[in-house]
Design an enzyme around this catalytic site. Sequence first.
Site, short mmCIF file in Angstrom:
data_model
loop_
_atom_site.label_atom_id
_atom_site.label_comp_id
_atom_site.label_asym_id
_atom_site.label_seq_id
_atom_site.Cartn_x
_atom_site.Cartn_y
_atom_site.Cartn_z
CE LYS A 85 -2.12 3.22 1.87
NZ LYS A 85 -1.78 4.22 1.66
CD GLU A 142 12.30 -0.01 10.13
OE1 GLU A 142 12.98 0.97 10.35
OE2 GLU A 142 13.47 -0.39 9.96
CB CYS A 158 12.65 8.45 8.85
SG CYS A 158 14.15 7.21 7.55
CD GLU A 202 10.32 12.57 11.83
OE1 GLU A 202 9.08 12.16 11.76
OE2 GLU A 202 11.09 11.99 10.99
P1 NAD Z 1 1.57 8.91 7.65
O1 NAD Z 1 1.79 7.28 9.00
O2 NAD Z 1 0.89 9.92 7.30
O3 NAD Z 1 1.70 7.47 6.59
C1 NAD Z 1 1.94 6.70 5.95
C2 NAD Z 1 1.97 5.66 4.97
O4 NAD Z 1 0.88 5.21 6.06
C3 NAD Z 1 0.44 6.04 4.54
O5 NAD Z 1 0.75 5.06 2.92
C4 NAD Z 1 -0.36 6.56 4.48
O6 NAD Z 1 -1.26 6.35 3.63
C5 NAD Z 1 -0.87 4.98 5.89
N1 NAD Z 1 -1.52 5.49 6.60
C6 NAD Z 1 -2.01 6.77 7.46
N2 NAD Z 1 -3.26 6.36 7.73
C7 NAD Z 1 -3.11 5.05 8.16
C8 NAD Z 1 -4.23 4.26 9.03
N3 NAD Z 1 -5.26 5.15 9.51
N4 NAD Z 1 -3.85 2.90 9.22
C9 NAD Z 1 -3.21 2.60 7.89
N5 NAD Z 1 -1.96 2.90 7.19
C10 NAD Z 1 -2.44 4.45 7.20
O7 NAD Z 1 3.34 9.21 7.62
P2 NAD Z 1 4.25 10.14 6.63
O8 NAD Z 1 4.10 11.77 6.72
O9 NAD Z 1 3.63 9.86 4.85
O10 NAD Z 1 5.90 10.12 6.31
C11 NAD Z 1 6.49 10.66 7.14
C12 NAD Z 1 6.90 9.91 8.50
O11 NAD Z 1 7.51 8.54 8.42
C13 NAD Z 1 7.83 10.56 9.16
O12 NAD Z 1 7.35 10.63 10.49
C14 NAD Z 1 9.28 9.81 8.64
O13 NAD Z 1 10.17 9.81 10.00
C15 NAD Z 1 8.97 8.61 9.19
N6 NAD Z 1 9.49 7.75 7.85
C16 NAD Z 1 10.16 6.84 9.17
C17 NAD Z 1 11.01 5.86 7.80
C18 NAD Z 1 12.37 5.15 8.81
O14 NAD Z 1 12.78 4.05 7.94
N7 NAD Z 1 12.03 4.99 10.31
C19 NAD Z 1 11.47 5.90 6.63
C20 NAD Z 1 10.38 7.61 6.34
C21 NAD Z 1 9.62 7.37 6.87
#
Ligand code: NAD
Length: 483
Positions: free
Chosen positions: A179, A254, A288, A385
């Site tokens: 997804k 992650e 991240c 962050e």
């Molecule tokens: P997000 O959590 O909003 O979205 C991530 C994914 O989750 C997307 O595909 C989104 O559609 C999905 N999602 C959103 N709501 C959901 C729900 N209720 N149930 C299931 N899935 C859902 O995060 P973002 O804003 O897209 O990304 C930024 C964050 O990701 C930052 O905090 C960043 O640090 C973190 N990140 C971590 C890593 C790592 O490897 N540790 C890598 C990249 C990003």
Amino acid sequence: MGNATSGWFDSRELFIGGNWSEAADTLPLENPSTGEEIGTIARGGAGEIDAAVAAARAALDGPWGRATAVERGRVLVRIGQLVQERIEDLARLEAHDVGKPLTQARNDAIALARYMEFYGGAADKLMGETIPYLDGYTVYTLREPLGVTAHIIPWNYPMQIIGRSVGAALCMGNALVLKPAEEACLTALAFARLAEEAGLPAGVLNVVPGLGEEAGAALSAHPGIDHVSFTGSLSVGQAVQKAAGENVVPVTLELGGKSPQILFEDANVDAALPFLVNAGIQNAGQTCSASSRILVQRALFDEVAGRMAERYGALRVGPAMSDLEVGPLISARQKQIVEGYLRLGSDLEVLGEGRIVEDAPAGGHYVAPRLLSGATPSHVLAQEEIFGPAQVLLPFEDEEEAVAIANGTGLGLVASVWTENGARQMRMVKRLRAGQVFVNNYGAGGGVELPFGGVGKSGHGREKGFEALYAFSQLKTVACLHG
Ligand code: NAD
């Protein structure tokens, strides 16, 4: 508005059970460099997730479930070769979709190819053990796939995250549902097209774009999945873990970071400088493992502050295709969040600032990178962050204080130590709470081979490297009594 990628694949489609089809609903596809709608993507929901999970389950009963490790490895290597042949196409796609400067997007495509090569090569190298046991027994362990794995990924590094999590899951013989984020799903679809071309059997990889609260929530709560790999924000990670918990399904989380680079007074500043700044502004700080805190021992503080500020002054921000140092943020919403943080930092001193180039389109989501000083370690900008191009410089007196500040956020993804003193290097490595610690470098060039993951609120579980293969498999113990 419709197909944004004609000739290769259709941006409006989902990929389920080896079939490409349009979803009933669509979502807009935006170019962050201009703010313009450049097409639409599928808005998959619970029904499509059901179909994708069923297709993955069926694929495990087909040729994929019977494939030998060598055969699985060969398919992965073939996917890697096809990715390699399409590096430029993939990079352009990502630049348009994420707003990533072209060189950075190209590096992600190169990493994706490398992940496929790495996990292709690893497929036949993970072995079980024999266990000395009671007289008359032979006991051994088997490493088996988990079954159907779910992969929910963010928009910031789609190709790298597909590489590390999908690559490892396929390597171990799982079938999966991916997804991608609603803000950036094009390279996930392109990847599926290349996997299909490489001969990955139908149903092994299913891609369902859609909203998090619809497709994402349906996937993480689905009773037919056996593992969730989630990369994203803390709050969504918590919801995903809760949903998976209902089905007693293991989860890899992650999440975010507030990763420090720590410079002691004997640090080689010339060597450190490019790492210090780049780790803050790469992908416009939407990383991240971005290093958003720079801790500097007092004796060196003014020199580091001055030299970093100089570099900030040379940073240009503009459209992805202009390939400058910094591109736009992903969305108007992300820009609002980052500007909100910068307002919370209005009490801080701005040591250096990049500039948005004059011909940057007015609708693009640009934020000039900012180097800030004067925060206490408990200041919101030194704690949370930001996920945008801003770094905070913090002074410290000695090792004790450096460790206290570095470990003082509850997050622990990455850290680095800059010192020529070997004993101090060892002490700091042991005391820093982070999943990865770098000595006299930061990030080590992406590190396909290097296990990665967080401690504390940065998440749990490890992806990348060989370590990921343990997470994407389960152990079966076999005890044979033969007398
Ligand atoms: P997000 O959590 O909003 O979205 C991530 C994914 O989750 C997307 O595909 C989104 O559609 C999905 N999602 C959103 N709501 C959901 C729900 N209720 N149930 C299931 N899935 C859902 O995060 P973002 O804003 O897209 O990304 C930024 C964050 O990701 C930052 O905090 C960043 O640090 C973190 N990140 C971590 C890593 C790592 O490897 N540790 C890598 C990249 C990003």
